[in-house]
Motif scaffolding. Structure first.
Motif, PDB file in Angstrom:
ATOM      1  N   TYR A  91       0.839  -1.202   0.000  1.00 36.41           N
ATOM      2  CA  TYR A  91       0.000   0.000   0.000  1.00 36.41           C
ATOM      3  C   TYR A  91       0.875   1.255   0.000  1.00 36.41           C
ATOM      4  O   TYR A  91       0.624   2.198  -0.760  1.00 36.41           O
ATOM      5  CB  TYR A  91      -0.928  -0.002   1.208  1.00 36.41           C
ATOM      6  N   GLN A  92       1.909   1.256   0.837  1.00 35.96           N
ATOM      7  CA  GLN A  92       2.794   2.423   0.892  1.00 35.96           C
ATOM      8  C   GLN A  92       3.523   2.624  -0.427  1.00 35.96           C
ATOM      9  O   GLN A  92       3.713   3.761  -0.875  1.00 35.96           O
ATOM     10  CB  GLN A  92       3.785   2.269   2.042  1.00 35.96           C
ATOM     11  N   GLU A  93       3.916   1.528  -1.072  1.00 36.98           N
ATOM     12  CA  GLU A  93       4.589   1.623  -2.368  1.00 36.98           C
ATOM     13  C   GLU A  93       3.645   2.203  -3.417  1.00 36.98           C
ATOM     14  O   GLU A  93       4.032   3.045  -4.224  1.00 36.98           O
ATOM     15  CB  GLU A  93       5.080   0.244  -2.802  1.00 36.98           C
ATOM     16  N   ILE A  94       2.394   1.782  -3.399  1.00 37.54           N
ATOM     17  CA  ILE A  94       1.409   2.304  -4.340  1.00 37.54           C
ATOM     18  C   ILE A  94       1.184   3.792  -4.104  1.00 37.54           C
ATOM     19  O   ILE A  94       1.074   4.581  -5.045  1.00 37.54           O
ATOM     20  CB  ILE A  94       0.087   1.509  -4.248  1.00 37.54           C
ATOM     21  N   MET A  95       1.114   4.190  -2.847  1.00 37.74           N
ATOM     22  CA  MET A  95       0.890   5.593  -2.532  1.00 37.74           C
ATOM     23  C   MET A  95       2.067   6.482  -2.948  1.00 37.74           C
ATOM     24  O   MET A  95       1.889   7.674  -3.205  1.00 37.74           O
ATOM     25  CB  MET A  95       0.608   5.774  -1.038  1.00 37.74           C
ATOM     26  N   ARG A  96       3.258   5.921  -3.037  1.00 38.61           N
ATOM     27  CA  ARG A  96       4.434   6.699  -3.456  1.00 38.61           C
ATOM     28  C   ARG A  96       4.550   6.810  -4.972  1.00 38.61           C
ATOM     29  O   ARG A  96       5.369   7.579  -5.484  1.00 38.61           O
ATOM     30  CB  ARG A  96       5.703   6.061  -2.906  1.00 38.61           C
ATOM     31  N   MET A  97       3.751   6.044  -5.706  1.00 35.05           N
ATOM     32  CA  MET A  97       3.839   6.080  -7.168  1.00 35.05           C
ATOM     33  C   MET A  97       3.353   7.428  -7.698  1.00 35.05           C
ATOM     34  O   MET A  97       2.364   7.954  -7.216  1.00 35.05           O
ATOM     35  CB  MET A  97       2.986   4.967  -7.791  1.00 35.05           C
ATOM     36  N   PRO A  98       4.043   7.940  -8.706  1.00 32.82           N
ATOM     37  CA  PRO A  98       3.566   9.192  -9.314  1.00 32.82           C
ATOM     38  C   PRO A  98       2.300   8.929 -10.135  1.00 32.82           C
ATOM     39  O   PRO A  98       2.119   7.862 -10.707  1.00 32.82           O
ATOM     40  CB  PRO A  98       4.723   9.614 -10.218  1.00 32.82           C
ATOM     41  N   ILE A  99       1.459   9.932 -10.172  1.00 27.82           N
ATOM     42  CA  ILE A  99       0.189   9.802 -10.902  1.00 27.82           C
ATOM     43  C   ILE A  99       0.398  10.109 -12.362  1.00 27.82           C
ATOM     44  O   ILE A  99       1.057  10.946 -12.788  1.00 27.82           O
ATOM     45  CB  ILE A  99      -0.883  10.709 -10.297  1.00 27.82           C
TER      46      ILE A  99
END
Length: 99
Positions: A91-99
């Motif tokens: 989840y944290q890795e997904i949240m750090r992904m650029p949009i």
């Protein structure tokens, strides 16, 4: 390992689909069902350990059964905690992904 590599590995396991193509459900349990089953199993092993400890205190059980039940409950709890840690990490890795 980055998210793209994980997606490719997952796609390879699911039948060789590419990560950009939607993967159809294979009829197996979903992720939430899988987590629910793991939590249910952990709860059952914890209750079994408590039952064995209660029987031992009452003088009706054996020490070997208690140790085995407690070890099984501990292994289940460690498994659930490891899965939880991986889910939080993903989840944290997904949240750090650029949009």
């Amino acid at each position: 390992m980055n998210p793209l590599m994980a997606a490719k590995a997952y796609a390879a396991i699911q039948g060789g689909a590419t990560p950009t193509a939607p993967v159809a459900a294979a009829g197996g349990p979903g992720f939430s069902e899988l987590l629910g089953n793991v939590m249910g199993d952990m709860t059952q092993t914890s209750k079994a350990a408590e039952t064995q400890m209660t029987a031992m205190v009452q003088g009706q059980g054996s020490l070997i059964d208690v140790v085995t039940a407690v070890s099984s409950a501990e292994a289940s709890l460690e498994t659930v905690m490891a899965v939880r840690d991986q889910v939080i990490s993903a989840y944290q890795e997904i949240m750090r992904m650029p949009i």
